[in-house]
Design a protein around this motif. Structure first.
Motif, PDB file in Angstrom:
ATOM      1  N   THR A   1      41.639  40.369  37.063  1.00 44.67           N
ATOM      2  CA  THR A   1      42.516  40.488  38.234  1.00 44.67           C
ATOM      3  C   THR A   1      42.236  41.797  38.981  1.00 44.67           C
ATOM      4  OG1 THR A   1      44.203  39.254  37.041  1.00 44.67           O
ATOM      5  CG2 THR A   1      44.921  40.450  38.994  1.00 44.67           C
TER       6      THR A   1
ATOM      7  N   VAL B   1      44.198  34.026  37.118  1.00 47.30           N
ATOM      8  CA  VAL B   1      43.613  35.147  37.864  1.00 47.30           C
ATOM      9  C   VAL B   1      43.843  34.979  39.362  1.00 47.30           C
ATOM     10  CG1 VAL B   1      41.464  36.334  38.446  1.00 47.30           C
ATOM     11  CG2 VAL B   1      41.920  35.690  36.076  1.00 47.30           C
TER      12      VAL B   1
ATOM     13  N   CYS C   1      40.971  42.041  42.769  1.00 42.68           N
ATOM     14  CA  CYS C   1      41.762  42.787  43.755  1.00 42.68           C
ATOM     15  C   CYS C   1      40.912  43.872  44.417  1.00 42.68           C
ATOM     16  CB  CYS C   1      42.975  43.429  43.093  1.00 42.68           C
ATOM     17  SG  CYS C   1      44.269  42.265  42.696  1.00 42.68           S
TER      18      CYS C   1
ATOM     19  N   SER D   1      43.840  40.589  32.877  1.00 40.03           N
ATOM     20  CA  SER D   1      44.258  41.706  33.725  1.00 40.03           C
ATOM     21  C   SER D   1      43.042  42.399  34.326  1.00 40.03           C
ATOM     22  CB  SER D   1      45.083  42.708  32.914  1.00 40.03           C
ATOM     23  OG  SER D   1      46.200  42.061  32.359  1.00 40.03           O
TER      24      SER D   1
ATOM     25  N   ALA E   1      49.682  43.274  35.969  1.00 44.19           N
ATOM     26  CA  ALA E   1      49.058  42.040  35.474  1.00 44.19           C
ATOM     27  C   ALA E   1      49.343  41.862  33.985  1.00 44.19           C
ATOM     28  CB  ALA E   1      47.554  42.080  35.722  1.00 44.19           C
TER      29      ALA E   1
ATOM     30  N   LEU F   1      47.513  35.824  40.018  1.00 45.13           N
ATOM     31  CA  LEU F   1      47.793  37.260  39.878  1.00 45.13           C
ATOM     32  C   LEU F   1      47.166  38.055  41.019  1.00 45.13           C
ATOM     33  CD1 LEU F   1      47.407  37.868  36.024  1.00 45.13           C
ATOM     34  CD2 LEU F   1      49.507  37.860  37.371  1.00 45.13           C
ATOM     35  N   THR F   2      45.945  37.687  41.381  1.00 50.41           N
ATOM     36  CA  THR F   2      45.277  38.388  42.476  1.00 50.41           C
ATOM     37  C   THR F   2      46.096  38.254  43.758  1.00 50.41           C
ATOM     38  OG1 THR F   2      43.151  37.903  41.468  1.00 50.41           O
ATOM     39  CG2 THR F   2      43.128  38.595  43.769  1.00 50.41           C
TER      40      THR F   2
END
Lengths: 272, 287, 370
Positions: free
Chosen positions: B76, B155, B80, B73, B219, B158-159
């Motif tokens: 991520t 990752v 981001c 998380s 995340a 999720l990104t």
């Protein structure tokens, strides 16, 4: 530094923006051509051209059935969530009952808890009261996750509603119910409609809540794809996904037309 | 209270009833019931017990899973932020029309099921996917890079699905920055870098904060992306919660895992809030 | 017995602990245009909302056309109303907007068309019938709102600051239009505004309100020339105010000494002051005449009731049809208005001049805290 430009500019910032937008869109851009491959291998760029993977969808009744099931579920969830959410938003905005801040927070609370956790708790509770694995249970949980979006969108729509319009109608002789029907409802209709479309997409795309509540006879399309993907990766997934992308694009287009996507997410990009 | 005001309250309550039934029946009650199951024996009716929570903290496997979830998380969030901040800056300086267009482009994929977006990434990142294919053809590598079914894949996935929250949060805070501030800083002779660190960055802190907490929370609880892009080796909290519930049928542990996930997310967000809310920050933004 | 179109008897309304409208009494005759005038928070809008039926009075009697309006909702009162924000229905065309009230009254289609056309011609906008409110200018929107309010031939027309969202020029134009319509149709009208010029232009009578209390009801001329209270004097038009003490009083004439030592003579009008009383004295800027300091005699001298003071000109402003001077009289700035601004020797800034006004033009009221 603050020079404004309507056209895309090739600055470092512009370049990163272009890259990020590409990154967000590329998975979807790549799926569609892949689905037309004539081979059985999932690869990009695809080889040859055929519609065989679209025809093959019909050999897998679980996809066709789950599509219709998802559609039925999403339409029902959207209609009911829109009705409930709109009534709640009206109650909050028009009558401003004591504690409306807390009520608003309560109505939006399903958004603040991960849907995975909503799914697990629903499974546990529904098993206890005999709703686990039923269509009703699944529908109720989809209504739950859609209602907050409807409430938020309708509240946004109402925030620009001028209540003197209702007074103007009353003075002209309209009974309150007639006023609501003739004036209030038509004026906030775009917000309600957007809430409904958004509720539909929320239900139609959902996996994490459905995960815990589906049964073999009640499987949604995203769940069917999810399960299939864990076993095998064939261009069949690409063709089904392409159809779902097309469907979603139609809805996105409608949303953008009716309401504007950025307003939907509470971003105020038009305020300057 | 006057009759009219009382009537209004009744009307409001009547309109709220359907939503309340849904929220209480499908959300509040189930959450309370789940709490009971996690802290009492025999499916929430027996003696009080902390056994499930003890089990979790005594087993290094679960601790490892929790740490992995937090770690992924955080990566991520970082990805981001690094990728999303420049986009927000670009949007803040663009015309409203351009802003709307970029918002549309990064939002619309969000309305398509995450399953499908992850599938697209599989096609791009897999061993014979687009990237490896291209690199192999160009002769830059001689065996495929491992981009999928590991933590990197998670990752990336999720990104892709969460960056939109970061961009919009930061952009919203940057829109609020008065353009005259930049002019003022410019007149005072600040260089571009100086202007960024002394004007843009401090004023976008609320946006960064909002985006970070949102991306981190989402995340932490993401299930589909780790399941589809992490493969069997990258187990995160939501995935093992699912396995305990649906494969092992250990509902007490499943319920406890759900609360541990919720608790650790809220706890870390609270810790982060404390960390960021320095005195100065509070003074400037509390109003 | 005369039947009034609107009658308020002891109407009052409280919000929380404060009286927003306190013991309001008023009778409006058929065809009259009555304006509620006052600063914001004076209770004018609250009173209008009670007449409209959006608010229930806490007590007192409200009658329209002789019928008590207690418990009668807004939609059953047969009124026309024009709002500050136009409040046209955005999803209806101009024609549909205007026809809405007729539709609710189940008017026949033919009759409806005829009446809508007629009223659109009355407001001089028959060509916009098919447009949506969005496509109209602010002035056009307000004309349509007026048409919508008039088409049902209501027993009473309510105007809630209808001009305040328009720019100055349009406001004047629409003001004339409203006066013409009001006179042409002869509809009984209640008009709410905070703009005194508008109020004086349009009304037969003005009700001046302050803090929920009626300060004065009267024709515009009476309100201006014989204000009933210090508040009215200060609120309507421009006034110079002196704080003073009454030193002598006889036969309706009094002598006052202001706090900075000027002696004034004043006639007794609305308020009968007593010897030794602390009072506020007002004089309007246009009632002050100017003379060069060395001129021994004023043209009007000899009447014997004049006030004469000396002061230094501090500021001269030219404002078109009149000029304004600020004259320092013993530390008190006194405003003087004149239609013949004399930019000549002896009247320039910094020069000493003589100010003269009649005792008759001085209004005296009980002293009031600023």
């Amino acid at each position: 530094m603050m020079r404004e430009s309507g056209r895309f500019r090739l600055t470092p910032l512009g370049l990163i923006t272009f890259f990020v937008v590409l990154m967000v869109i590329s998975p979807l851009l790549i799926i569609v051509p892949t689905s037309f491959t004539s081979t059985g291998v999932l690869r990009f760029p695809p080889e040859g051209f055929s519609l065989q993977w679209y025809i093959k969808i019909f050999d897998r009744p679980e996809f066709v059935d789950s599509f219709w099931f998802s559609l039925k579920l999403a339409v029902l969830a959207a209609v009911i969530a829109t009705l409930f959410g709109t009534l709640a938003a009206l109650a909050l905005h028009k009558y401003r009952p004591p504690g409306s801040g807390a009520i608003n927070a309560l109505l939006l609370s399903p958004l603040t808890v991960p849907s995975l956790i909503i799914g697990i708790s629903a499974l546990l509770f529904f098993t206890r009261i005999g709703l686990a694995g039923t269509f009703t249970g699944l529908l109720l949980s989809h209504i739950l996750i859609s209602v907050p979006y409807v409430v938020r969108l309708v509240l946004t729509g109402l925030s620009s509603f001028d209540y003197t319009l209702e007074r103007a109608a009353a003075i002209l002789g309209a009974h309150p119910i007639r006023t609501f029907w003739d004036i209030t409802l038509p004026v906030i209709r775009p917000a309600i409609f957007s809430g409904m479309v958004f509720a539909f997409l929320t239900s139609f795309d959902n996996v994490t809540v459905s995960l815990f509540l589906i049964s073999p006879s009640t499987t949604t399309l995203p769940m069917a794809i999810f399960n299939y993907m864990q076993e095998s990766l064939t261009p069949l997934v690409a063709s089904i996904s392409s159809i779902m992308i097309l469907l979603s694009l139609i809805f996105i287009f409608i949303l953008e037309r009716v309401y504007g996507l950025d307003r939907l997410f509470g971003s105020n990009s038009h305020s300057h | 209270m006057s009759k009219l005001a009382r009537n209004k309250v009744w009307a409001a309550l009547l309109l709220l009833v359907p939503s309340f039934i849904i929220i209480f029946g499908v959300f509040v009650l189930p959450m309370l019931y789940m709490l009971m199951i996690s802290v009492r024996e025999d499916g929430g009716t027996g003696a009080w017990t902390a056994a499930q929570y003890k089990l979790f903290f005594q087993d290094p496997y679960y601790i490892e899973v929790l740490w992995r979830t937090v770690r992924l998380s955080l990566w991520t969030v970082l990805a981001c932020l690094i990728l999303g901040y420049p986009v927000a800056m670009y949007m803040a300086r663009a015309t409203p029309k351009m802003r709307g267009f970029i918002t549309f482009l990064i939002l619309s994929p969000h309305l398509i099921s995450v399953v499908i977006r992850n599938f697209g990434w599989v096609v791009i990142l897999s061993d014979n996917g687009f990237i490896n294919n291209t690199l192999l053809k160009l002769g830059l590598i001689d065996k495929p890079l491992r981009l999928l079914y590991n933590e990197l894949g998670v990752v990336i996935g999720l990104t892709d699905s969460l960056i939109v929250y970061m961009v919009l949060a930061v952009a919203t805070s940057l829109y609020a920055v008065d353009a005259s501030l930049y002019k003022a800083a410019g007149i005072l002779g600040a260089s571009k870098a100086r202007m960024f660190f002394s004007v843009t960055l401090p004023l976008s802190m609320p946006g960064i904060f909002a985006g970070t907490t949102l991306v981190f929370s989402l995340a932490m609880s993401a299930f589909v992306t780790p399941a589809l892009m992490g493969g069997t080796s990258v187990k995160v909290m939501p995935v093992i919660a699912y396995e305990k519930m649906m494969a092992a049928y250990d509902w007490s542990l499943g319920a406890a895992l759900a609360f541990l996930l919720l608790g650790s997310t809220l706890g870390l967000v609270a810790f982060f809030t404390k960390l960021v809310e320095t005195k100065r920050h509070k003074e400037v933004f509390s109003s | 017995m005369t039947q009034y179109d609107v009658e308020l008897q002891g109407v009052h309304k409280r919000f929380g602990g404060t009286a927003v409208v306190d013991n309001f009494n008023l009778q409006v005759e058929r065809g009259e245009c009555v304006t509620f005038l006052g600063p914001s928070g004076c209770g004018k809008t609250t009173t209008l909302n009670m007449i409209a039926g959006f608010l229930e009075p806490d007590g007192g009697e409200l009658r329209i056309k002789g019928k008590s309006m207690n418990g009668v909702p807004a939609n059953k009162r047969d009124l026309g109303m024009v709002f500050q924000t136009y409040s046209l229905f955005p999803h209806m065309t101009v024609e549909e907007n205007v026809a809405y009230g007729l539709k609710l009254r189940k008017t026949s289609k033919r009759d409806m068309q005829v009446r809508v056309r007629k009223v659109l011609e009355l407001v001089k906008l028959p060509h916009v019938a098919d447009r949506y409110p969005k496509q109209l200018s602010g002035g056009q929107r307000q004309r349509i709102a007026i048409a919508r309010a008039l088409v049902t031939e209501p027993s009473l027309l309510l105007l809630d600051e209808p001009l305040s969202n328009l720019d100055a020029k349009l406001r004047e134009e629409l003001r004339e239009e409203l006066k013409r319509l009001q006179q042409e149709i002869g509809v009984t009208t209640i008009f709410v505004t905070h703009d005194q010029e508008e109020a004086m232009y349009l009304s037969d009578r003005i009700v001046v309100l302050d803090h929920g209390k009626v300060e004065q009801i009267g024709a515009p001329e009476d309100i201006y020339h014989s204000p009933a209270s210090a508040f009215v004097h200060e609120f309507i038009g421009k006034s110079n105010r002196f704080e003073a003490v009454v030193t002598s009083q006889s036969n309706g004439m009094g002598a006052l000494v202001t706090t900075n030592g000027i002696t004034l003579k004043a006639e007794q009008h609305m308020y009968s002051f007593q010897e030794g009383e602390r009072v506020s004295a007002y004089i309007r800027p246009e009632h002050i005449r100017m003379a060069a300091a060395h001129e021994e005699r004023d043209a009007k001298a000899g009447l014997g009731e004049d006030n004469t003071v000396f002061g230094t000109v501090r500021l001269i402003s030219f404002l078109g049809s009149y000029g304004e001077l600020i004259v320092d009289v013993e530390g008190t700035p006194v405003t003087v208005r004149t239609h013949t601004l004399r930019r000549q020797a002896g009247f320039g800034e910094g020069e000493r001049i003589k100010l003269i006004w009649d005792a008759h033009d001085v209004s005296v009221f009980s002293w009031k805290e600023e």
